[in-house]
Design an enzyme around this catalytic site. Structure first.
Site, PDB file in Angstrom:
ATOM      1  N   CYS A   1       0.832  -1.197   0.000  1.00  0.00           N
ATOM      2  CA  CYS A   1       0.000   0.000   0.000  1.00  0.00           C
ATOM      3  C   CYS A   1       0.876   1.260   0.000  1.00  0.00           C
ATOM      4  O   CYS A   1       1.467   1.595  -1.016  1.00  0.00           O
ATOM      5  CB  CYS A   1      -0.987  -0.046   1.161  1.00  0.00           C
ATOM      6  SG  CYS A   1      -2.360   1.113   0.977  1.00  0.00           S
TER       7      CYS A   1
ATOM      8  N   HIS B   1      -3.180  -5.140   1.474  1.00  0.00           N
ATOM      9  CA  HIS B   1      -2.550  -5.458   2.759  1.00  0.00           C
ATOM     10  C   HIS B   1      -2.586  -6.956   3.069  1.00  0.00           C
ATOM     11  O   HIS B   1      -3.456  -7.419   3.813  1.00  0.00           O
ATOM     12  CB  HIS B   1      -3.275  -4.723   3.889  1.00  0.00           C
ATOM     13  CG  HIS B   1      -3.138  -3.252   3.860  1.00  0.00           C
ATOM     14  ND1 HIS B   1      -2.147  -2.584   4.533  1.00  0.00           N
ATOM     15  CD2 HIS B   1      -3.873  -2.310   3.227  1.00  0.00           C
ATOM     16  CE1 HIS B   1      -2.277  -1.289   4.328  1.00  0.00           C
ATOM     17  NE2 HIS B   1      -3.306  -1.097   3.533  1.00  0.00           N
TER      18      HIS B   1
ATOM     19  N   GLU C   1      -0.833  -8.494   5.130  1.00  0.00           N
ATOM     20  CA  GLU C   1      -0.594  -8.667   6.562  1.00  0.00           C
ATOM     21  C   GLU C   1      -1.875  -8.628   7.389  1.00  0.00           C
ATOM     22  O   GLU C   1      -1.871  -8.989   8.567  1.00  0.00           O
ATOM     23  CB  GLU C   1       0.401  -7.611   7.068  1.00  0.00           C
ATOM     24  CG  GLU C   1      -0.146  -6.208   7.217  1.00  0.00           C
ATOM     25  CD  GLU C   1      -0.257  -5.399   5.933  1.00  0.00           C
ATOM     26  OE1 GLU C   1      -0.571  -4.198   6.037  1.00  0.00           O
ATOM     27  OE2 GLU C   1      -0.042  -5.945   4.834  1.00  0.00           O
TER      28      GLU C   1
END
Length: 192
Positions: free
Chosen positions: A78, A171, A173
């Site tokens: 991002c 994202h 994560e």
């Protein structure tokens, strides 16, 4: 294997957690000295201007650019993608400019327009990847040696790789799916 995660702002703790689940030593990076001995670096999502200013204040921008020039694998998610990009109209301060893409910040709208979708990512296998887009940038142009790894259904590129540089507009994560983290570790280990 030692992977640093830029801890200037954003989702760095989530990246560290994902890396630890994969059995990797993951360390926060806030100052140039903490880049020493790393095998790879992740620049996480967050607010690109805030991260960039913190990098400048801590003399990290030049150090990271030099390490990339020496072959350090780096993954930007991002805001991290924005910071790696060669072109980002209106970006301040100037991005690192090392990844041959042009990006547009907040391309999908404000926070309330954030979304999740299943992406086809052939490099990760047949199973779709659950991608979380939060005030995400879009890749407007892919140049040079950068190659597209994933696109939205409308054809918009959202993941690219250029040698040892990896970038995602979303994202990974923030999901339980560790395949993108493993893909980056494979780049670091020269397995991909």
């Amino acid at each position: 294997m030692r992977i640093g995660v830029l801890a200037a702002q954003g989702a760095f703790a989530e990246h560290i957690s994902a890396l630890k689940k994969l059995g990797v030593e993951a360390l926060p990076v806030r100052v140039p000295k903490e880049l020493e001995g790393l095998d790879g670096l992740i620049i996480p999502g967050g607010e690109s201007t805030a991260i960039s200013l913190r990098m400048l204040d801590n003399n990290l921008s030049r150090e990271i650019a030099e390490r990339i020039g020496e072959g350090l694998p780096v993954w930007g998610t991002c805001a991290g993608m924005i910071l790696l990009a060669k072109g980002s109209p209106g970006a301040y301060p100037e991005p690192l400019g090392l990844l041959e893409i042009t990006v547009r910040r907040n391309a999908f709208g404000r926070q309330r327009e954030s979304f999740e979708t299943e992406l086809a990512v052939p490099a990760l296998g047949e199973k779709p990847f659950p991608a979380v887009f939060i005030r995400a940038p879009s890749i407007e142009q892919v140049n040079g040696k950068a190659e597209v790894l994933a696109r939205l259904p409308d054809g918009t590129p959202v993941a690219v790789r250029q040698g040892k540089l990896l970038a995602t507009a979303f994202h990974p994560e923030l999901t339980e799916d560790l395949r993108f983290h493993q893909y980056f570790l494979d780049i670091v280990a020269d397995k991909r």
